[in-house]
Every structure is written in C-alpha cells, then in structure tokens.
Design a protein around this motif. Structure first.
Motif, PDB file in Angstrom:
ATOM      1  N   VAL A 181       0.840  -1.202   0.000  1.00 28.39           N
ATOM      2  CA  VAL A 181       0.000   0.000   0.000  1.00 28.39           C
ATOM      3  C   VAL A 181       0.872   1.249   0.000  1.00 28.39           C
ATOM      4  O   VAL A 181       0.622   2.200  -0.742  1.00 28.39           O
ATOM      5  CB  VAL A 181      -0.963   0.010   1.207  1.00 28.39           C
ATOM      6  CG1 VAL A 181      -1.698   1.342   1.305  1.00 28.39           C
ATOM      7  CG2 VAL A 181      -1.961  -1.133   1.097  1.00 28.39           C
ATOM      8  N   ALA A 182       1.919   1.247   0.822  1.00 30.25           N
ATOM      9  CA  ALA A 182       2.826   2.392   0.859  1.00 30.25           C
ATOM     10  C   ALA A 182       3.484   2.608  -0.502  1.00 30.25           C
ATOM     11  O   ALA A 182       3.602   3.743  -0.979  1.00 30.25           O
ATOM     12  CB  ALA A 182       3.889   2.188   1.933  1.00 30.25           C
ATOM     13  N   GLY A 183       3.892   1.513  -1.132  1.00 33.11           N
ATOM     14  CA  GLY A 183       4.504   1.628  -2.450  1.00 33.11           C
ATOM     15  C   GLY A 183       3.536   2.150  -3.485  1.00 33.11           C
ATOM     16  O   GLY A 183       3.910   2.933  -4.369  1.00 33.11           O
ATOM     17  N   ASP A 184       2.276   1.738  -3.389  1.00 31.29           N
ATOM     18  CA  ASP A 184       1.262   2.200  -4.328  1.00 31.29           C
ATOM     19  C   ASP A 184       0.956   3.678  -4.127  1.00 31.29           C
ATOM     20  O   ASP A 184       0.754   4.421  -5.087  1.00 31.29           O
ATOM     21  CB  ASP A 184      -0.019   1.376  -4.164  1.00 31.29           C
ATOM     22  CG  ASP A 184      -1.053   1.689  -5.228  1.00 31.29           C
ATOM     23  OD1 ASP A 184      -0.704   1.686  -6.417  1.00 31.29           O
ATOM     24  OD2 ASP A 184      -2.227   1.947  -4.862  1.00 31.29           O
ATOM     25  N   ILE A 185       0.929   4.114  -2.868  1.00 34.61           N
ATOM     26  CA  ILE A 185       0.685   5.527  -2.585  1.00 34.61           C
ATOM     27  C   ILE A 185       1.853   6.376  -3.063  1.00 34.61           C
ATOM     28  O   ILE A 185       1.676   7.433  -3.674  1.00 34.61           O
ATOM     29  CB  ILE A 185       0.462   5.747  -1.072  1.00 34.61           C
ATOM     30  CG1 ILE A 185      -0.877   5.138  -0.642  1.00 34.61           C
ATOM     31  CG2 ILE A 185       0.496   7.234  -0.726  1.00 34.61           C
ATOM     32  CD1 ILE A 185      -1.109   5.179   0.853  1.00 34.61           C
ATOM     33  N   GLY A 186       3.083   5.893  -2.804  1.00 30.74           N
ATOM     34  CA  GLY A 186       4.271   6.652  -3.180  1.00 30.74           C
ATOM     35  C   GLY A 186       4.388   7.928  -2.372  1.00 30.74           C
ATOM     36  O   GLY A 186       3.903   8.018  -1.235  1.00 30.74           O
ATOM     37  N   ASP A 187       4.997   8.962  -2.954  1.00 35.67           N
ATOM     38  CA  ASP A 187       5.115  10.275  -2.310  1.00 35.67           C
ATOM     39  C   ASP A 187       5.647  10.190  -0.881  1.00 35.67           C
ATOM     40  O   ASP A 187       5.178  10.887   0.021  1.00 35.67           O
ATOM     41  CB  ASP A 187       3.764  10.998  -2.314  1.00 35.67           C
ATOM     42  CG  ASP A 187       3.265  11.305  -3.721  1.00 35.67           C
ATOM     43  OD1 ASP A 187       4.110  11.606  -4.581  1.00 35.67           O
ATOM     44  OD2 ASP A 187       2.050  11.228  -3.952  1.00 35.67           O
ATOM     45  N   GLY A 188       6.581   9.287  -0.655  1.00 36.36           N
ATOM     46  CA  GLY A 188       7.207   9.200   0.657  1.00 36.36           C
ATOM     47  C   GLY A 188       6.442   8.403   1.682  1.00 36.36           C
ATOM     48  O   GLY A 188       6.834   8.374   2.859  1.00 36.36           O
ATOM     49  N   ALA A 189       5.362   7.740   1.291  1.00 37.15           N
ATOM     50  CA  ALA A 189       4.635   6.888   2.241  1.00 37.15           C
ATOM     51  C   ALA A 189       5.547   5.767   2.705  1.00 37.15           C
ATOM     52  O   ALA A 189       6.311   5.191   1.924  1.00 37.15           O
ATOM     53  CB  ALA A 189       3.380   6.311   1.585  1.00 37.15           C
ATOM     54  N   ARG A 190       5.460   5.436   3.986  1.00 40.67           N
ATOM     55  CA  ARG A 190       6.315   4.406   4.562  1.00 40.67           C
ATOM     56  C   ARG A 190       5.455   3.412   5.333  1.00 40.67           C
ATOM     57  O   ARG A 190       4.298   3.682   5.659  1.00 40.67           O
ATOM     58  CB  ARG A 190       7.358   5.035   5.484  1.00 40.67           C
ATOM     59  CG  ARG A 190       8.218   6.080   4.799  1.00 40.67           C
ATOM     60  CD  ARG A 190       9.259   6.662   5.729  1.00 40.67           C
ATOM     61  NE  ARG A 190       9.953   7.787   5.123  1.00 40.67           N
ATOM     62  CZ  ARG A 190      10.967   8.418   5.669  1.00 40.67           C
ATOM     63  NH1 ARG A 190      11.434   8.020   6.854  1.00 40.67           N
ATOM     64  NH2 ARG A 190      11.544   9.442   5.073  1.00 40.67           N
ATOM     65  N   SER A 191       6.051   2.277   5.652  1.00 40.52           N
ATOM     66  CA  SER A 191       5.288   1.240   6.335  1.00 40.52           C
ATOM     67  C   SER A 191       6.152   0.558   7.381  1.00 40.52           C
ATOM     68  O   SER A 191       7.386   0.623   7.342  1.00 40.52           O
ATOM     69  CB  SER A 191       4.773   0.205   5.337  1.00 40.52           C
ATOM     70  OG  SER A 191       5.847  -0.543   4.784  1.00 40.52           O
ATOM     71  N   ALA A 192       5.467  -0.095   8.311  1.00 43.37           N
ATOM     72  CA  ALA A 192       6.145  -0.905   9.319  1.00 43.37           C
ATOM     73  C   ALA A 192       5.206  -2.026   9.724  1.00 43.37           C
ATOM     74  O   ALA A 192       4.005  -1.813   9.917  1.00 43.37           O
ATOM     75  CB  ALA A 192       6.523  -0.069  10.535  1.00 43.37           C
TER      76      ALA A 192
END
Length: 258
Positions: free
Chosen positions: A42-53
């Motif tokens: 999901v973070a990769g799909d959002i892009g724009d610096g979205a991150r995940s943990a």
C-alpha cells in the motif's frame, strides 16, 4: 508545514482509506499493520514518501520501538488514526469462545490504548496533534456481538478520557463511529452469508452502503483546522442508522412504508 500521519491497521479497509486520503492531502503517511507485506504494498502504491512498518498493536513494546523510529525519521506525528481492529461472528455471552473474546479485546481496545500511549506521548511533548480512534454503532447500542460491542463502547469512553488528559497539551482526541462499512473484512462476511447487504442498506435512514472513503472523509475533517474546537466527541458516520433503528421499531407503526 507537511504533516505526518500514522495509521494503525493501515494496510486495508478503513485504515487504508485514511492513509490514501491523508497522502492525497500531502501528508507523510506511515502505514502500520500486522500484515507487513500488505502495508509495504500500500505504501509503495501511494508513493510520495509513504512508509510502512509491520507491527501487531497487541505488542506494546513493538509499538514503542516503531514510534521511536518514526519520531527519529520524521518527528512526532501530527495525526494518529487507530484503525487496527477485528470483527467477530454473532454469538451469545453464554456460548462465546473466550479465546475469540480475548483476542477481540486485545486488538480493538488494548491495541488502541497502546497506540495512543506510544504516539500520544510524543504529541504531548510536541504540544500538538490530533488522534482519531475508531468506534462503532456498537458504541451506542446493543447488538449480538458480545466482545466486539463492549470493546467499541470502551473506545468511546477512552476517547473522552484521553481528550481531557491531552487537551491542555494541544492534542485533540475524537472518534468516529461507523455503521456497517463495506471493507474487505465485511465483504468476506457477506460472501460467506454471515451478513446481508440488503439488510445493511435497509438499516439506516439513507438507502446506501457506507464505503471506507466515507469514513476517511470524516477522519480527515476531525484532524483538520476546521475541527480545531472539537475534542472528546464520538461522531457517528452511519447513514442515519442510530435514528432509523428507534424510528423503524416504533410499536405504533410507521406513517410510511420503510
């Protein structure tokens, strides 16, 4: 100033919708979820610096470690949405599987408390922030969900308590109380025959199915400057469910065919 938003349970359903909404507003989004792979997708799909943990909200030590990492990377968050939660099937108090009961409470209530502690302390120190917890129509009325319902009722009271504890430190705490929302988890129950979408549509004042984006819109409002004077509130986002339940059950009959 670019805001930082932390979303627990952000890999699907309401949490994912909130993550996408805040990202669309230009926020730096952290997606936390027990499903680390899905959160990363999901973070990769959002892009724009979205991150995940990847983190399970029932593990407070892990949450604290993630909170420390986030603060080190992007500073204290401006927004926290505690969307991590699980459903249960219809049951009675007398016959419910207590392992299921305890798991629901561990995720829905204890997980919310732990998330608010981990990130609320950072907000308190920073002197700013907005937290939105996720309640339910079950926060206001009794339904045959003997673990889920009380856990969401507890969220309402927790939200009020936190609003007072954190208010003088510039942190607002509110909740949304969704009706039945067509999340992947709810859709799975519909597909399994455990929920009837026609009954869901008929339960409210509005003839509609509530989607995750409808909840995300209200969460975004509660975290905005437009809601600067709102705290300690649990706001129903229910297509008129609360009004319709009592209205449609009137023993004297209805003046129109519902």
């Amino acid at each position: 100033m670019t805001r930082t938003a932390v979303i627990t349970g952000g890999a699907s359903g309401l949490g994912e919708a909130c993550a996408r909404r805040f990202a669309a507003e230009g926020a730096r989004v952290w997606i936390l979820d027990a499903n680390a792979a899905r959160a990363a997708d999901v973070a990769g799909d959002i892009g724009d610096g979205a991150r995940s943990a990847g983190v399970d909200v029932t593990d407070e030590a892990a949450l604290l470690a993630v909170a420390e990492r986030i603060e080190g990377d992007t500073g204290a968050p401006d927004i926290l949405v505690t969307s991590a939660g699980i459903l249960e099937t219809v049951a009675t108090v007398m016959d419910e599987d207590m392992d299921i009961h305890d798991r629901v409470w561990a995720v829905n209530y204890r997980g919310t408390v732990s998330s608010c502690r981990a990130f609320g302390r950072q907000m308190r120190a920073a002197g700013r922030g907005a937290i939105v917890t996720i309640g339910s129509v079950n926060s206001f009325s009794a339904l045959p969900l003997p673990a889920y319902g009380p856990s969401k009722t507890a969220i309402l009271r927790l939200t009020q308590i936190l609003s007072v504890e954190l208010g003088r430190h510039g942190v607002r705490v509110n909740a949304v109380a969704p009706t039945y929302v067509i999340t992947p988890a709810m859709q799975a129950r519909i597909d399994a025959g455990e929920r009837d979408p026609a009954v869901i549509r008929a339960s409210g004042a509005l003839d509609m199915l509530v989607m995750p984006r409808h909840i995300a819109d209200v969460v975004a409002f509660l975290c905005s400057d437009a809601a600067a004077a709102i705290t300690g509130v649990t706001l129903p986002v229910d297509a008129g469910y609360a009004a319709a339940v009592s209205y449609k059950s009137f023993a004297g009959g209805l003046p129109w065919k519902a």
